[in-house]
Design an enzyme around this catalytic site. Structure first.
Site, PDB file in Angstrom:
ATOM      1  N   GLU A  44       0.855  -1.206   0.000  1.00  0.00           N
ATOM      2  CA  GLU A  44       0.000   0.000   0.000  1.00  0.00           C
ATOM      3  C   GLU A  44       0.885   1.248   0.000  1.00  0.00           C
ATOM      4  O   GLU A  44       2.023   1.224   0.484  1.00  0.00           O
ATOM      5  CB  GLU A  44      -0.821  -0.085   1.277  1.00  0.00           C
ATOM      6  CG  GLU A  44      -2.108   0.615   1.475  1.00  0.00           C
ATOM      7  CD  GLU A  44      -2.890   1.274   0.391  1.00  0.00           C
ATOM      8  OE1 GLU A  44      -2.312   1.896  -0.520  1.00  0.00           O
ATOM      9  OE2 GLU A  44      -4.121   1.244   0.497  1.00  0.00           O
ATOM     10  N   ASP A  66      -4.376   4.970   6.354  1.00  0.00           N
ATOM     11  CA  ASP A  66      -4.946   6.083   7.105  1.00  0.00           C
ATOM     12  C   ASP A  66      -5.922   5.521   8.148  1.00  0.00           C
ATOM     13  O   ASP A  66      -5.493   5.105   9.231  1.00  0.00           O
ATOM     14  CB  ASP A  66      -5.618   7.013   6.080  1.00  0.00           C
ATOM     15  CG  ASP A  66      -6.158   8.294   6.658  1.00  0.00           C
ATOM     16  OD1 ASP A  66      -7.205   8.243   7.322  1.00  0.00           O
ATOM     17  OD2 ASP A  66      -5.547   9.352   6.457  1.00  0.00           O
ATOM     18  N   LYS A  73      -0.244   6.302   8.946  1.00  0.00           N
ATOM     19  CA  LYS A  73      -0.797   7.382   9.769  1.00  0.00           C
ATOM     20  C   LYS A  73      -1.525   6.748  10.951  1.00  0.00           C
ATOM     21  O   LYS A  73      -2.764   6.754  10.998  1.00  0.00           O
ATOM     22  CB  LYS A  73      -1.757   8.230   8.925  1.00  0.00           C
ATOM     23  CG  LYS A  73      -1.079   8.896   7.733  1.00  0.00           C
ATOM     24  CD  LYS A  73      -2.074   9.260   6.660  1.00  0.00           C
ATOM     25  CE  LYS A  73      -2.480  10.677   6.660  1.00  0.00           C
ATOM     26  NZ  LYS A  73      -3.325  11.059   5.499  1.00  0.00           N
ATOM     27  N   PHE A 121      -1.825  15.137   5.265  1.00  0.00           N
ATOM     28  CA  PHE A 121      -2.277  14.593   3.998  1.00  0.00           C
ATOM     29  C   PHE A 121      -1.099  14.664   3.039  1.00  0.00           C
ATOM     30  O   PHE A 121      -0.577  15.741   2.754  1.00  0.00           O
ATOM     31  CB  PHE A 121      -3.485  15.346   3.424  1.00  0.00           C
ATOM     32  CG  PHE A 121      -4.131  14.558   2.328  1.00  0.00           C
ATOM     33  CD1 PHE A 121      -5.088  13.601   2.622  1.00  0.00           C
ATOM     34  CD2 PHE A 121      -3.735  14.732   1.017  1.00  0.00           C
ATOM     35  CE1 PHE A 121      -5.652  12.829   1.605  1.00  0.00           C
ATOM     36  CE2 PHE A 121      -4.293  13.960  -0.001  1.00  0.00           C
ATOM     37  CZ  PHE A 121      -5.251  13.012   0.290  1.00  0.00           C
ATOM     38  N   VAL A 122      -0.654  13.508   2.581  1.00  0.00           N
ATOM     39  CA  VAL A 122       0.573  13.441   1.793  1.00  0.00           C
ATOM     40  C   VAL A 122       0.296  13.154   0.320  1.00  0.00           C
ATOM     41  O   VAL A 122      -0.680  12.495  -0.021  1.00  0.00           O
ATOM     42  CB  VAL A 122       1.539  12.381   2.379  1.00  0.00           C
ATOM     43  CG1 VAL A 122       2.154  12.878   3.672  1.00  0.00           C
ATOM     44  CG2 VAL A 122       0.828  11.058   2.621  1.00  0.00           C
ATOM     45  N   ASP A 168      -2.165  10.584  -4.408  1.00  0.00           N
ATOM     46  CA  ASP A 168      -2.861  11.659  -5.126  1.00  0.00           C
ATOM     47  C   ASP A 168      -3.733  12.546  -4.241  1.00  0.00           C
ATOM     48  O   ASP A 168      -4.097  12.177  -3.128  1.00  0.00           O
ATOM     49  CB  ASP A 168      -3.781  11.038  -6.176  1.00  0.00           C
ATOM     50  CG  ASP A 168      -5.000  10.355  -5.536  1.00  0.00           C
ATOM     51  OD1 ASP A 168      -4.795   9.479  -4.675  1.00  0.00           O
ATOM     52  OD2 ASP A 168      -6.137  10.735  -5.860  1.00  0.00           O
ATOM     53  N   ARG A 217       0.455  12.166  -8.430  1.00  0.00           N
ATOM     54  CA  ARG A 217       1.059  10.849  -8.221  1.00  0.00           C
ATOM     55  C   ARG A 217       2.473  10.807  -8.789  1.00  0.00           C
ATOM     56  O   ARG A 217       3.303  10.010  -8.370  1.00  0.00           O
ATOM     57  CB  ARG A 217       0.240   9.757  -8.923  1.00  0.00           C
ATOM     58  CG  ARG A 217      -1.140   9.533  -8.327  1.00  0.00           C
ATOM     59  CD  ARG A 217      -1.762   8.267  -8.926  1.00  0.00           C
ATOM     60  NE  ARG A 217      -3.193   8.190  -8.704  1.00  0.00           N
ATOM     61  CZ  ARG A 217      -3.766   7.709  -7.607  1.00  0.00           C
ATOM     62  NH1 ARG A 217      -3.021   7.251  -6.614  1.00  0.00           N
ATOM     63  NH2 ARG A 217      -5.070   7.664  -7.494  1.00  0.00           N
TER      64      ARG A 217
HETATM   65  P1  IMP Z   1      -7.783   4.199   4.627  1.00  0.00           P
HETATM   66  O1  IMP Z   1      -8.793   3.221   4.095  1.00  0.00           O
HETATM   67  O2  IMP Z   1      -8.459   5.318   5.388  1.00  0.00           O
HETATM   68  O3  IMP Z   1      -6.673   3.566   5.398  1.00  0.00           O
HETATM   69  O4  IMP Z   1      -7.183   4.966   3.416  1.00  0.00           O
HETATM   70  C1  IMP Z   1      -6.369   4.398   2.553  1.00  0.00           C
HETATM   71  C2  IMP Z   1      -6.540   5.025   1.192  1.00  0.00           C
HETATM   72  O5  IMP Z   1      -6.926   6.411   1.261  1.00  0.00           O
HETATM   73  C3  IMP Z   1      -5.222   4.979   0.511  1.00  0.00           C
HETATM   74  O6  IMP Z   1      -5.162   3.863  -0.319  1.00  0.00           O
HETATM   75  C4  IMP Z   1      -5.200   6.296  -0.250  1.00  0.00           C
HETATM   76  O7  IMP Z   1      -5.768   6.084  -1.514  1.00  0.00           O
HETATM   77  C5  IMP Z   1      -6.092   7.231   0.499  1.00  0.00           C
HETATM   78  N1  IMP Z   1      -5.344   8.130   1.411  1.00  0.00           N
HETATM   79  C6  IMP Z   1      -5.353   8.152   2.762  1.00  0.00           C
HETATM   80  N2  IMP Z   1      -4.552   9.083   3.262  1.00  0.00           N
HETATM   81  C7  IMP Z   1      -3.989   9.693   2.191  1.00  0.00           C
HETATM   82  C8  IMP Z   1      -3.018  10.742   2.058  1.00  0.00           C
HETATM   83  O8  IMP Z   1      -2.496  11.327   3.018  1.00  0.00           O
HETATM   84  N3  IMP Z   1      -2.680  11.071   0.795  1.00  0.00           N
HETATM   85  C9  IMP Z   1      -3.203  10.465  -0.312  1.00  0.00           C
HETATM   86  N4  IMP Z   1      -4.100   9.473  -0.226  1.00  0.00           N
HETATM   87  C10 IMP Z   1      -4.497   9.094   1.011  1.00  0.00           C
HETATM   88 MG    MG Z   2      -6.463   8.502  -3.470  1.00  0.00          MG
END
Ligand code: IMP
Ligand code: MG
Length: 174
Positions: free
Chosen positions: A98, A102, A130, A151-152, A158, A164
């Site tokens: 991955e 987040d 994170k 937010f990265v 992206d 990207r």
């Molecule tokens: P999660 O399901 O909340 O863990 O989020 C994971 C997905 O959200 C990742 O695969 C990213 O596509 C997107 N995402 C989460 N945080 C960021 C960020 O800081 N920058 C860019 N995409 C993020």
């Molecule tokens: Mg995304």
């Protein structure tokens, strides 16, 4: 398009060094296991391309698509997933790749779906983590960097499908 303001968080040389270390660690842990690395599209692509070239043991490559972030930085709760890879995953060692974890919901949903295939093991490697943003408990075995709550973008990650292609990791400042 609207340009975002961002600051440099991790430069290219630092990312390359860290990916080399992760590759070494994975090579040690998966010696004789012929793992299947499963990239989670699209955020994994740049990281995965570098990571697999720093892995020195036999391995296979597959992808799965998932998206949860629908608009910019605002997360939707629904994780939309594509099909599992069409090779047999039963009794295989799976390593999900991955770009960033987040809330943990994406990786959790995919893990649950892959477990139905009865793999020998499932672990996760992410370039950025994170942990303070977590909403579901997930144990991530291999982490490149802690991104705090920023937010990265860049290195595959992206905002609204852009940025990207940045060769470094930045944090969005607005
Ligand atoms: P999660 O399901 O909340 O863990 O989020 C994971 C997905 O959200 C990742 O695969 C990213 O596509 C997107 N995402 C989460 N945080 C960021 C960020 O800081 N920058 C860019 N995409 C993020
Ligand atoms: Mg995304």
């Amino acid at each position: 398009m609207e340009y975002r303001k961002f600051e440099l968080l991790y430069p290219q040389d630092r990312i390359a060094r860290r990916i080399g270390e992760l590759g070494q660690q994975i090579s040690d842990d998966y010696k004789d296991k012929n793992p299947i690395l499963i990239g989670i599209l699209k955020g994994c692509i740049i990281f995965m391309a570098d990571l697999i070239r720093s892995i020195s043991v036999p391995m296979e490559l597959e992808f799965i698509s998932a998206s949860s972030y629908k608009n910019g930085r605002v997360a939707s709760d629904q994780v939309v997933m594509g099909e599992n890879p069409d090779v047999s995953l039963s009794n295989r060692h799976l390593l999900m790749v991955e770009g960033v974890v987040d809330s943990g919901k994406t990786i959790y949903s995919i893990t649950e779906k892959l477990k139905l295939e009865k793999p020998a093991s499932i672990e996760v490697v992410t370039l950025l983590d994170k942990p303070r943003c977590r909403k579901v408990a997930m144990n991530i075995k291999y982490v490149g960097f802690d991104a705090g709550s920023d937010f990265v973008i860049g290195f595959g990650l992206d905002v609204d499908q852009n940025y990207r292609n940045l060769p470094f990791i930045g944090k969005v400042t607005e």
